[in-house]
Design an enzyme around this catalytic site. Structure first.
Site, short mmCIF file in Angstrom:
data_model
loop_
_atom_site.label_atom_id
_atom_site.label_comp_id
_atom_site.label_asym_id
_atom_site.label_seq_id
_atom_site.Cartn_x
_atom_site.Cartn_y
_atom_site.Cartn_z
CD GLU A 77 -2.64 1.56 2.30
OE1 GLU A 77 -2.58 2.87 2.73
OE2 GLU A 77 -2.59 0.77 3.34
CB CYS B 21 -3.21 5.66 3.98
SG CYS B 21 -1.77 5.23 4.64
#
Length: 462
Positions: free
Chosen positions: A230, A264
């Site tokens: 990620e 994020c």
């Protein structure tokens, strides 16, 4: 050669914590012990593993009074928000609840002649390389399901949150998880890459920058080690002409500014239907202007310093470049006298922005958001997809079918309607393009932390 890892506190620039870098031989020996412990751990009944993981998280919750100020000192999140326990608990509990179903074999045949099934078995040793921005939640995304599935886990945390891995392992060990089943290593980049390139691990989950993900891939090349990555994000929000304006402003501004924008899936760029644009900008400006930038140990502080001066300077650079190219800044610097030119960075809203500006194209990862008016769904869709990243997109409308139709065309891992900056553990947390590959949480998260093993058992017949 750097032999010490130092966490420099964004609060005052002091060295908050330091640890000695583990040598390669010692680290390899620790991983070998984790590999040896894995077989016995996997043989434990699933119910036992679930109970021990839950107990580890419960023990971590008992450390709240220590953990919350530690996070403030290490990465700047205000203590008023109480750490990350809500998300850690929610994700652990959900993965524990679905484990039996997610890990159950696929039964093909059970007859007098044959037993045929596809089982899910643990990879072995899972290596988790966790980031500093949500150090507990990002780690637990993999740690909890990996342990439940029967893997042992090796954790390496970012230097900025140096103490998190140590504390997590302590909590789980004190709760009864056997030593060597879950371990923490203090490694530098070189040691990390050498362990990976030597094939020390059976699966690696990395959360961090695009450059970090590329380094992990290079190190793992030829080892056939499975990877979950990620990486970066530049998540958009689109406010349509039928949106609930106040609701959209409140959620999207929180999504852009919470944790000093260091999320994020934080909102980094906004597209607003032209009929609502002026009102949205006015309300958003008032919302951001009411934030209080200051010491994160102060209960009144709503936005703390960025985790590192270097990160703050990147946001300042993107903002300055945009202003030089014609953008306008709407937040008055006089409202934020605590912006010190270092880690303490005032929040900002930019208008008159374009996609020629880095602030609308590159990851900012800080408290700045650009807002553009749009005249159609097609224009908004083109702008949302004009990006190298794809983690989440936030759509604001009262029309579910419209949101689903537009969402199907967005290059992203998750589509939200009337929500932003949230991770639903029942859904796969995943991304596309330069955001990475693989997925965590949900049933798919368990599948990624195990491998299929087929059994074709032919019985003796008369």
């Amino acid at each position: 050669m750097n032999t010490t890892l130092k966490c420099i506190s964004p609060i005052d620039g002091s060295v908050y914590a330091e640890r000695t870098v583990m040598g390669l031989d010692a680290a390899s020996a620790a991983v070998a012990r984790a590999r040896k412990a894995q077989k016995d751990w996997a043989k434990r009944p699933l119910e036992d593993r679930i109970a021990l993981v839950r107990a580890g998280v419960a023990r971590l919750n008992e450390m709240k009074d220590e953990v919350v100020p530690e996070l403030a000192w290490m990465m700047g999140r205000p203590v008023r928000y109480g750490g990350e326990f809500g998300g850690v608990n929610e994700r652990t509990n959900y993965m524990a609840e679905i484990a039996a179903r997610a890990l159950s074999p696929i039964e093909i045949e059970s007859s007098a002649q044959f037993e045929r099934r596809i089982a899910r078995v643990p990879h072995g040793v899972v290596f988790v390389v966790a980031p500093w921005n949500y150090p507990y939640m990002t780690a637990i995304n993999t740690v909890a399901p990996a342990l439940i599935a029967g893997n042992t886990v090796v954790l390496k945390h970012a230097t900025q949150t140096l103490l998190v891995g140590e504390r997590m392992v302590r909590a789980f060990t004190e709760a009864g998880v056997p030593e060597d089943v879950f371990i923490n290593l203090f490694l530098d980049h070189q040691g990390t890459e050498k362990l990976i390139s030597s094939g020390s691990f059976d699966f690696i989950n990395f959360t961090g920058s695009v450059g970090g993900g590329q380094a992990i891939e290079r190190a793992a090349a030829g080892t056939f080690t499975g990877l979950g990555l990620e990486l970066g994000g530049k998540d958009p929000g689109y406010v349509m002409d039928d949106a609930d304006l106040d609701w959209a402003v409140d959620v999207l501004m929180d999504g852009a500014m919470y944790n000093a924008g260091q999320c994020c899936c934080g909102i980094e760029r906004l597209y607003v239907a032209r009929p609502l644009y002026d009102q949205f900008v006015e309300k958003a400006t008032a919302w951001v202007s009411a934030l209080k930038l200051g010491n994160p140990l102060d209960q009144e502080t709503t936005i703390g310093p960025m985790a590192n001066v270097r990160f703050a300077n990147e946001v300042r650079a993107q903002t300055a470049e945009a202003l030089a190219s014609g953008a306008r800044a709407l937040i008055d610097p006089k409202l934020f006298p605590t912006d010190d030119g270092g880690a303490y960075l005032m929040p900002q809203i930019l208008v008159d922005v374009t996609h020629d500006m880095r602030v609308m194209r590159d990851e900012s990862f800080g408290p700045v958001v650009g807002i553009m008016p749009v005249d159609s769904d097609e224009e908004a869709l083109a702008l949302m997809n004009d990006c190298q990243f794809g983690l989440t997109a936030s759509l604001w409308t009262n029309d579910v079918e419209r949101a689903a139709r537009i969402g199907a065309e967005i290059d992203t891992g998750t589509v939200f309607m009337n929500r932003a900056d949230y991770l639903d553990p029942a859904l796969c947390w995943t991304g596309c393009k330069a955001t990475g590959r693989g997925g965590s949480l949900s049933e798919i998260g368990f599948h990624n932390l195990t491998r299929p093993k087929s059994f074709h058992l032919r019985k003796k017949t008369a």
